[in-house]
Design an enzyme around this catalytic site. Sequence first.
Site, mmCIF file in Angstrom:
data_model
loop_
_atom_site.group_PDB
_atom_site.id
_atom_site.type_symbol
_atom_site.label_atom_id
_atom_site.label_comp_id
_atom_site.label_asym_id
_atom_site.label_seq_id
_atom_site.Cartn_x
_atom_site.Cartn_y
_atom_site.Cartn_z
ATOM 1 N N ASP A 249 0.876 -1.176 0.000
ATOM 2 C CA ASP A 249 0.000 0.000 0.000
ATOM 3 C C ASP A 249 0.910 1.221 0.000
ATOM 4 O O ASP A 249 2.031 1.177 0.520
ATOM 5 C CB ASP A 249 -0.914 0.011 1.234
ATOM 6 C CG ASP A 249 -2.153 0.878 1.019
ATOM 7 O OD1 ASP A 249 -3.249 0.330 0.828
ATOM 8 O OD2 ASP A 249 -2.013 2.122 1.020
ATOM 9 N N SER A 250 0.411 2.313 -0.580
ATOM 10 C CA SER A 250 1.233 3.524 -0.627
ATOM 11 C C SER A 250 1.105 4.350 0.655
ATOM 12 O O SER A 250 1.861 5.287 0.868
ATOM 13 C CB SER A 250 0.842 4.375 -1.840
ATOM 14 O OG SER A 250 -0.536 4.654 -1.789
ATOM 15 N N CYS A 337 -14.009 -0.226 -7.644
ATOM 16 C CA CYS A 337 -15.119 0.374 -6.888
ATOM 17 C C CYS A 337 -15.599 1.654 -7.561
ATOM 18 O O CYS A 337 -16.319 2.437 -6.943
ATOM 19 C CB CYS A 337 -14.711 0.612 -5.439
ATOM 20 S SG CYS A 337 -13.285 1.679 -5.275
#
Length: 393
Positions: A249-250, A337
């Site tokens: 994840d960033s 999403c």
Amino acid sequence: MDYPSVILKPKEEGRLEGGHLWAFSNEVAQAPANTVPGALADLFKSGKSFLGRGFYHPHSLIAFRILTDQKDQEIDQAFFEKRFKNGLEWRESVYPDCRAYRWVFGESDELPGLIVDRYGDYLAVQALSAGMERLKEVILSALQKISQAKGILWRADASLRELEGLPIEPSKVVIGEIPPRIKITTENGLFSVDLFGGQKTGFYFDQRDNRQALAAYCKGMRVLDAFCYSGGFGIAAARAGAREVVFVDSSHAALELTQENAERNGMTGKFTCVEGDALALLAAEPPGGAFDVISIDPPAYARSKKHLPIALKAYEKLNALAMRGLKRGGILASSSCSHHVDRELFMQMLRKSARKAQRSFRVIELRSQAKDHPVLLAMPETEYLKCAILQVI
Ligand code: SAH
């Protein structure tokens, strides 16, 4: 009690009679002058027969949101208590023994513009329509009566509020107290949730069923959980017997949560956290390389229709990289999403990505959002999440 009347133009009632809950501003023929945004009103078709009672907003594109089609239904605390009980009954039946779920998913729970997430004894509530904001006190009393929550957080920071002329404000604890970290137990594992600074209201409940679905293919596998946030996919995979999980994840804060969660779920020694760009990590992998299973769950790339062409290119690039990283038999769970990317566009994008990656896939499962985010059949607007589970052949 008498409510002001809003009357539709001729022939505009069809969608609403089919169960859709919105009337758009260009469909309204007559509305009371000087009403406050979100005032309670009655909606009629042009022949004057009753369609529903709900919120009228004179300046929003969504001019009317129906709360009930019952003419004599008062919109009071008892009304909200009934709706909340209905919502609870469904969640308790599909996620038994687990007091963590999206309790109210707006229109799909016949409460347009209201979101309630339950984290055990704590609730996070969001009003995304002016009408719900106006009824804040009644809503909170009804929730408190049913849940006996130890703390309720009122979140007013969602950008959707601007469309209803509502201010964007910091979250506020409106009832009781809320600790900085809340521990929840779900079928995906045990998670620490940060209700104040976290993404969404703290946890992505919408992916819970997809995590379980993917976990079924993870026994003995080496898994990449890309865009991991608090680690949901990888932790569900590990609990189902994955050999090793790499999280990427960033966000530093997200990885701290993942680290804590992975350890709480007994993964010590079986996982690695990488802080950085998931695309860079995938691009650096040798083709057909190191992972048996890859989950990619990026943030919504298409924030509006205008951004759709650029967003689709970005999804294509990401998916092609992930696909290229798998060998025969490998599994990809690809999520999107973005509301504006419908199922058809999503499948088209996957086909283009596969061509680019020079891989062939079969479709194992085509999935949507979890059962605590139900889709209203009459309202395609209530569906936003797509998750395809594919296998390389
Ligand atoms: N899979 C998660 C939810 C993902 S939300 C779950 O099941 O809970 C999207 C995540 O992508 C966010 O945590 C965000 O910090 C992260 N993100 C955004 N851009 C990124 C990038 N380029 N590389 C890696 N992570 C990124």
